[in-house]
Enzyme design. Structure first.
Site, PDB file in Angstrom:
ATOM      1  N   ASP A 140      45.522  39.703  36.991  1.00  0.00           N
ATOM      2  CA  ASP A 140      46.027  38.940  38.130  1.00  0.00           C
ATOM      3  C   ASP A 140      47.540  38.730  38.101  1.00  0.00           C
ATOM      4  OD1 ASP A 140      46.718  36.188  39.492  1.00  0.00           O
ATOM      5  OD2 ASP A 140      44.816  36.813  40.358  1.00  0.00           O
ATOM      6  N   ALA A 168      45.546  37.090  43.034  1.00  0.00           N
ATOM      7  CA  ALA A 168      45.239  38.510  43.232  1.00  0.00           C
ATOM      8  C   ALA A 168      43.743  38.764  43.088  1.00  0.00           C
ATOM      9  CB  ALA A 168      46.026  39.369  42.244  1.00  0.00           C
ATOM     10  N   ASP A 169      43.114  38.121  42.128  1.00  0.00           N
ATOM     11  CA  ASP A 169      41.668  38.264  41.958  1.00  0.00           C
ATOM     12  C   ASP A 169      40.923  37.766  43.193  1.00  0.00           C
ATOM     13  OD1 ASP A 169      41.245  39.472  39.437  1.00  0.00           O
ATOM     14  OD2 ASP A 169      41.712  37.598  38.424  1.00  0.00           O
ATOM     15  N   ALA A 170      41.330  36.590  43.698  1.00  0.00           N
ATOM     16  CA  ALA A 170      40.633  36.011  44.839  1.00  0.00           C
ATOM     17  C   ALA A 170      40.783  36.871  46.092  1.00  0.00           C
ATOM     18  CB  ALA A 170      41.149  34.591  45.104  1.00  0.00           C
ATOM     19  N   ALA A 173      38.652  39.877  45.743  1.00  0.00           N
ATOM     20  CA  ALA A 173      37.242  39.534  45.941  1.00  0.00           C
ATOM     21  C   ALA A 173      36.901  39.486  47.427  1.00  0.00           C
ATOM     22  CB  ALA A 173      36.929  38.187  45.284  1.00  0.00           C
TER      23      ALA A 173
END
Length: 395
Positions: A140, A168-170, A173
């Protein structure tokens, strides 16, 4: 019945981006099967913030509700065959292995497509599955730093400050979640499955549609400010300011009105659309000096009375106690077999006829292995043999 009832999703992803996308599908009613190693998914052993829990840590729990767990050794022939049987029953297959790993395990798109022609196969990576950065770690913070976004705030000469959550992960997703829904709609219309590829870098770039277009189309450079300012492409005052007893957020204030409320007549002589960009530091310095003279509550009252956009700056504890958050039921509370009563963020959507609900807490490793193999028609004797050989873990 929930919106995605009747769809089966196989979630072979780890960490955050993949599991969060799969959890959202589960929240909408899909039967999400978390296929994880016999030792458990990586996130089970990596406790964010040190919140280890009794048996399930907070970070795993937060990303894996509404799923069943099948713990199986995919490096064994027997384990791989069980997965293939499961694929034949599935609608969506989601993985975020490093490039090349899926093929080595025999779970790449072409292999699984031969088993299930209409399978929606979602592959999530850090930077793309080919190209010069394909094998770089997709983490991230590294992606945030590479995305260009961090130079849109902060002071020149100081290190940029990253988002204090896994941004970045969210975003990745939700891009994956969106991709699954679009691919399923295409399949409903045509009967055709497909490969959906999502990478973290592209997801964060696409999120900056407006900012990057100001740069690429408008030719406006990113210019950081010496004074408080939260976004290089938004006029001052814009950011988090100190008050006498805390902080306040302030956005898009009309300078003539702000001059009256803050008793700062110099602001009233400026044009917001012109000077808000070219005299940013001067404006922010004047606002900062005025706001430090009174309390947050005082300024919230005075500024809101005049229609100026402002708000409190919350901690997580403040957030949970906020009356609007309580009204929205933004958090959900439910029982977990090993962690007891848990409270986590709820759902980002509302449906009048098919509401999202917590049907299952985050599973224990292999909690549903026996149940799932029974559904595939595997006999009791065979299931017991697989457990004895370590191919499958069952609770």
């Amino acid at each position: 019945m929930s919106i995605l009832s009747g769809y089966r999703v196989l979630d072979l992803s780890v960490a955050m981006a993949g599991p969060l996308a799969a959890m959202r599908l589960g929240d909408l009613g899909a039967d999400v099967v978390k296929v994880e190693p016999v030792t458990g998914e990586w996130q089970r052993h990596t406790a964010a913030g040190g919140a280890v829990g009794n048996e399930v840590n907070a970070s795993f729990l937060s990303l894996n509700r509404n799923k069943r767990s099948l713990a199986v050794d995919l490096k064994s022939d027997g384990g791989r065959e069980l997965l293939y049987d499961l694929v034949r029953t599935a609608d969506v297959f989601l993985q975020n292995y490093r490039p090349g790993v899926a093929a080595r395990l025999g779970v790449d798109y072409e292999t699984l497509r031969a088993l299930k022609r209409d399978l929606v196969y979602v592959s999530v990576s850090g930077y793309g599955e080919t190209g010069p950065y394909a094998l770089w770690p997709g983490q991230d913070l590294l992606v945030q730093a590479m995305s260009g976004a961090l130079f849109s705030s902060g002071r020149p000469g100081e290190p940029p400050v990253a988002a204090p959550y896994f941004l970045a992960d969210a975003v990745t997703a939700y891009s994956s979640f969106e991709g699954v829904l679009a691919a399923l709609l295409h399949r409903e219309r045509t009967g055709e499955g497909q490969l959906v590829q999502v990478n973290m870098l592209d997801a964060v770039i696409a999120m900056q549609m407006q900012e990057l277009s100001v740069h690429t189309v408008g030719g406006v450079p990113q210019t950081r400010s010496e004074e408080v300012h939260a976004h290089s492409y938004i006029r001052a005052p814009y950011g988090i300011f100190s008050t006498a007893d805390g902080y306040i957020s302030l956005a898009f204030a009309e300078l003539s009105v702000l001059a009256e409320v803050l008793d700062a007549p110099s602001l009233g002589e400026l044009d917001a659309e012109r000077d808000g960009f070219v005299r940013r530091d001067e404006i922010s310095a004047a606002v900062s000096a005025a706001l430090r003279t009174e309390s947050t509550d005082y300024w919230l009252t005075k500024l809101r009375e005049r229609g100026i956009w402002c708000g409190p700056v919350y901690s997580y504890a403040d957030l949970q106690a906020d009356p609007q958050v309580l009204h929205n039921e933004s958090f959900v509370t439910y029982e977990h077999p090993t962690e007891g009563t848990v409270t986590t963020p709820g759902f980002p959507y509302r449906f009048s006829e098919t509401p999202a609900v917590v049907r299952r807490p985050a599973p224990l490793t292999g909690e549903h292995s026996d149940e799932l193999l029974s559904e595939l028609g595997v006999s009791t004797e065979r299931r017991e043999e697989l457990v004895r050989r370590g191919v499958v873990v069952s609770r």
